[in-house]
Design a protein around this motif. Structure first.
Motif, PDB file in Angstrom:
ATOM      1  N   THR A 271       0.838  -1.205   0.000  1.00  0.00           N
ATOM      2  CA  THR A 271       0.000   0.000   0.000  1.00  0.00           C
ATOM      3  C   THR A 271       0.873   1.256   0.000  1.00  0.00           C
ATOM      4  OG1 THR A 271      -0.193  -0.141   2.417  1.00  0.00           O
ATOM      5  CG2 THR A 271      -1.931  -1.169   1.112  1.00  0.00           C
ATOM      6  N   THR A 348      -1.452   6.793  -0.553  1.00  0.00           N
ATOM      7  CA  THR A 348      -1.139   5.808  -1.584  1.00  0.00           C
ATOM      8  C   THR A 348      -0.411   6.474  -2.754  1.00  0.00           C
ATOM      9  OG1 THR A 348      -3.301   6.163  -2.603  1.00  0.00           O
ATOM     10  CG2 THR A 348      -3.107   4.359  -1.018  1.00  0.00           C
ATOM     11  N   SER A 353      -0.284   1.823  -5.808  1.00  0.00           N
ATOM     12  CA  SER A 353      -0.550   1.188  -4.518  1.00  0.00           C
ATOM     13  C   SER A 353      -1.851   0.399  -4.543  1.00  0.00           C
ATOM     14  CB  SER A 353      -0.639   2.248  -3.418  1.00  0.00           C
ATOM     15  OG  SER A 353       0.587   2.901  -3.227  1.00  0.00           O
TER      16      SER A 353
END
Length: 381
Positions: A271, A348, A353
Motif C-alpha cells: 500500500t 497511496t 498502490s
C-alpha cells in the motif's frame, strides 16, 4: 454551447483519446497491478491463505474503475460544471458520515472508510474528486470575483477550512495536505492575487505545522523521520526498512519478485510503501523511469489544460490542472515518504498502490481528463 442546449450527440461516449495519455495511464495501472501482486503474495498467503488475494481484489477494482470511468467520460463537462455544487455537498456529507460511529469504519485508529453496499470507500478520496470539480467550476464562474474581490477569496477559504477540519477529525492529515496544496495551486493559476495567495499559503503552512507539532503521534513521526536509525525498532522502524529496500535495489534492482523487504519486514509493503518494494526490485534506474512516467503523464495534462485555456474553456482548464496537481503532489509525497525525504504519511501512490478507493477515484479522474481531451478534439463546447 451551454448546458441547456445539449443534444443527444453530446452525451455519446468519447471514442477517440490522446494516445500518449492513454499509453501513460495503461503503463501506470499495469505497473500497479504487477507491483501489488509482487509485494503482497507472501503476506496474502500467510494472512488469508490465498497468495493472489490482493491481486484479485485490485483487478476487480480496476475493472470497476474502467466501467465507472466510461460512465464518467460519457457525461459532458457542462453537466459536471452545472452540478458541481451538489458534488461539494456530497463530499461534505461523506466526510461527516464517516465520523459517525456505526457508519464510519475504524481501521488502525482512523475512521476514514464508509460501506457503500459491499464496497468499502474512503471518504477523503471521494472528497478529492468532488472538490476538484467544484473548485474548477467556481474558479471559472467567479473568475472576476476571485481576482478583484476579497469575498470570493474568503468563500473558497471557508470551504477549504471546513473540509480540512473534517479530515483532521478522522484523522487524515495526509489527505488534508494534498487537498490544500491542490486547491491552492488551482487558485493560483486562476489568478488569485499574489498577496492573498501568500497569506493563504503562510496560514496553511502555519496551521499544518501547528497540527504536526501539537499532536503527540505526529511529533513522534517527525522525530523518527529526522533520525530514523536512532529509533529503528520503534517509531523509525518502517522508514528504516524502506531505506533498506532502496539500498538493496542498487542500480538495477533484485529483479521482479525478488524483494526481501516484502517478506514481513516492511509494513504496508503493498500500500503506502509499494514504491520502496518497486525500487528494491527494479533499482535506481527503474525508480527513475517510473518518476519519468509520472512526469510525462502530468506534462500531458498541463498541455491539455493550456489548450483549454487558449480556447477560453476555463472550467476544463482548471479541472485538468487540478487533477494534474493532485496526482503530482500525492505521488511526490508518497515517493518522498518512502525514500525518507518527507515524514511518514498514510498516502497511496496513485495507480500503483493497493487500494480500491484510490484506484476507483483515479480512474474517475482520468475519465474526466479523457472527456476534456475528446471535447477539445471533436466537441463543440
Amino acid at each position: 454551447m451551454t448546458a441547456g442546449s445539449l443534444t443527444i450527440k453530446d452525451y455519446m461516449p468519447p471514442m477517440a483519446v490522446d494516445r500518449g495519455l492513454l499509453a501513460a495511464v495503461a503503463a501506470l495501472v499495469s505497473i500497479g497491478l504487477i507491483m501489488v501482486t509482487s509485494s503482497s503474495l507472501d503476506f496474502a498467503d500467510a494472512v488469508y491463505g490465498d497468495a493472489w488475494y490482493f491481486a484479485k481484489k485490485q483487478f476487480i477494482y480496476l475493472s470497476l474503475g474502467v466501467v465507472g470511468g466510461l460512465v464518467v467520460a460519457s457525461v459532458p463537462t457542462p453537466i459536471w460544471e452545472r452540478y458541481s455544487g451538489l458534488l461539494l455537498l456530497l463530499a461534505i456529507v461523506f466526510l461527516v458520515a464517516v465520523l459517525i460511529p456505526g457508519i464510519g469504519k475504524m481501521v488502525n485508529g482512523s475512521r476514514r472508510w464508509l460501506y457503500v453496499g459491499p464496497v468499502s470507500v474512503q471518504a477523503s478520496e471521494l472528497a478529492k474528486f468532488c472538490l476538484i470539480v467544484y473548485f474548477a467550476s467556481y474558479l471559472s464562474r467567479k473568475n472576476h470575483e476571485i481576482r478583484f474581490q476579497w469575498g470570493g477569496f474568503f468563500k473558497m477559504i471557508a470551504v477549504i477550512a471546513l473540509v480540512v477540519f473534517l479530515l483532521l477529525l478522522e484523522p487524515d492529515f495526509g489527505s488534508a495536505v494534498v487537498i490544500c496544496f491542490t486547491l491552492g495551486a488551482m487558485m493560483f493559476v486562476a489568478g488569485v492575487p499574489l498577496l492573498r495567495f501568500l497569506l493563504l499559503a503562510l496560514s496553511g503552512v502555519a496551521m499544518l505545522s501547528a497540527m504536526a507539532v501539537l499532536s503527540p503521534y505526529r511529533w513522534k513521526r517527525l522525530v523518527a523521520f529526522m533520525d530514523p536509525w536512532s529509533q529503528q525498532f520503534d517509531g523509525g522502524y518502517q522508514l528504516v526498512q524502506s531505506l533498506i529496500a532502496f539500498g538493496r535495489g542498487e542500480w538495477l534492482g533484485m529483479g521482479l519478485g525478488n524483494s526481501i523487504q516484502k517478506l514481513f519486514f516492511l509494513p504496508e509493503a503493498h500500500t503506502d510503501f509499494v514504491f520502496a518494494i518497486y525500487a528494491e526490485e527494479f533499482g535506481l534506474v527503474g525508480a527513475f523511469l517510473l518518476i519519468l512516467l509520472f512526469g510525462f503523464f502530468v506534462w500531458k495534462l498541463i498541455i491539455l489544460s493550456r489548450l483549454a485555456f487558449s480556447r477560453k474553456k476555463l472550467f476544463s482548464c482548471y479541472l485538468v490542472f487540478g487533477i494534474a496537481m493532485m496526482i503530482a503532489i500525492q505521488a511526490f509525497i508518497n515517493m518522498g515518504v518512502a525514500s525518507g525525504l518527507l515524514p511518514t504519511k498514510g498516502l497511496t501512490l496513485p495507480f500503483i498502490s493497493y487500494g480500491g478507493s484510490s484506484l476507483l477515484i483515479a480512474c474517475a479522474l482520468v475519465a474526466l481528463i479523457f472527456r476534456v481531451s475528446w471535447e477539445e478534439q471533436y466537441g463543440n463546447h
